[in-house]
Design an enzyme around this catalytic site. Structure first.
Site, short mmCIF file in Angstrom:
data_model
loop_
_atom_site.label_atom_id
_atom_site.label_comp_id
_atom_site.label_asym_id
_atom_site.label_seq_id
_atom_site.Cartn_x
_atom_site.Cartn_y
_atom_site.Cartn_z
N CYS A 50 73.25 36.80 54.86
CA CYS A 50 73.62 35.88 53.78
C CYS A 50 74.91 36.30 53.07
O CYS A 50 76.00 36.18 53.61
CB CYS A 50 72.44 35.76 52.81
N GLU B 135 66.48 34.42 56.35
CA GLU B 135 66.29 35.45 55.33
C GLU B 135 65.03 35.18 54.51
O GLU B 135 64.74 34.04 54.14
CB GLU B 135 67.52 35.47 54.40
N LYS C 92 69.86 44.80 53.95
CA LYS C 92 71.01 44.04 53.44
C LYS C 92 71.85 44.91 52.51
O LYS C 92 71.34 45.53 51.58
CB LYS C 92 70.50 42.80 52.70
#
Length: 299
Positions: free
Chosen positions: A144, A41, A110
């Protein structure tokens, strides 16, 4: 499917240095001829310099150029971690996926932003869940903090993915969470999880955990990294997934109606006290306290 996980040690706020690191690590990883490369990321900048809009890649142009070049040069699929991607005045935490020909396969923004760090104030969340195919294998993406939301990964599993790619910038202070969650998502969804974390430091001088891993649908760790720069290589024997599902098909035993959240108005519901108590009254206000002969209920 052979995968290579590039656990990069990120130079904070230095995209050119990180791009050079990427090319060096890709060249090393390709000596083993993997089918897919996975990046972490926010690999161009680290997590993350401010104001992020001033550092972000405008419409991801430079990032897409870099990833397409790697894909075509090595004829390899690449799940390009994420980058800060400026679209107008909004910044998304964006993952681009390219196939062996350098074609952009999919884009994922995301969806769950880590509010404790301020990410939710600096980035705009995505609204779409994506699945895609690489070499005929159905894959999914999460980034994440997304891994803390099992509903998201279960939806991807229900859509038929065999492999979940998970770029991250996860801190050392929550390492046990990282290790537990990525194995849990693999086991409960009977999928491979390929998880790529960063090494290095965040903007708050917090150490990133590293410990990238490749996990099979039984929860076995096929490969794992330490806390520094490292390349993991692993072979995803996809037939294992079929064998596991044949022996224990949790999806066939799901009872979807039990999982639906029923939103019933308290104003229309007669409440009963726990065993040994008495029926008291109807309640119209959330947070009201109901007393019984044996207990106090807070609603």
């Amino acid at each position: 499917m052979k995968v290579a996980v590039l656990q990069m040690n990120i130079a904070f706020g230095k995209p050119e240095q990180n791009i050079a690191t990427l090319y060096r690590m890709v060249a090393e990883a390709m000596e083993q001829r993997p089918d897919v490369l996975l990046l972490p990321e926010l690999w161009r900048l680290g997590f993350y310099p401010e104001p992020i809009l001033g550092y972000a890649d405008a419409d991801g142009v430079q990032t897409r150029k870099t990833l397409a070049d790697i894909a075509t040069r090595y004829q390899v699929n690449i799940v390009g971690g994420t980058v800060a991607n400026a679209i107008g005045t909004q910044v998304f935490n964006t993952c681009y996926v390219f196939d062996r020909t350098g074609r952009l396969v999919t884009t994922y923004h995301k969806t769950h932003l880590f509010s404790p760090s301020g990410e939710a104030a600096d980035f705009t969340p995505g609204d779409n869940v994506v699945t895609f195919e690489l070499d005929g294998v159905c894959c999914g993406l999460a980034v994440c903090y997304d891994v803390r939301f099992p509903e998201l990964i279960r939806r991807l599993a229900l859509e038929g993915i065999s492999v979940l790619f998970l770029p991250a910038a996860w801190p050392m202070s929550r390492l046990i969470h990282w290790q537990t969650l990525i194995r849990a998502r693999a086991i409960e969804n009977q999928i491979f999880v390929v998880a790529c974390n960063e090494a290095g430091m965040t903007d708050d001088d917090e150490q990133l955990a590293g410990h990238s891993a490749i996990i099979d649908p039984w929860g076995e760790v096929l490969a794992k990294a330490g806390d520094g720069e490292e390349i993991l290589q692993g072979n995803l024997r996809l037939i294992i997934r079929s064998q596991i599902k044949d022996s224990m098909d949790v999806f066939a035993d799901r009872r979807e109606k039990l999982y639906l959240l029923k939103r019933t108005s308290l104003a229309d519901t007669e409440l009963k006290a726990p065993t040994g108590g008495v029926i008291l009254s109807r309640v119209s206000e959330p947070g009201a306290i109901v007393a019984s002969s044996t207990n106090v209920l807070v609603l």
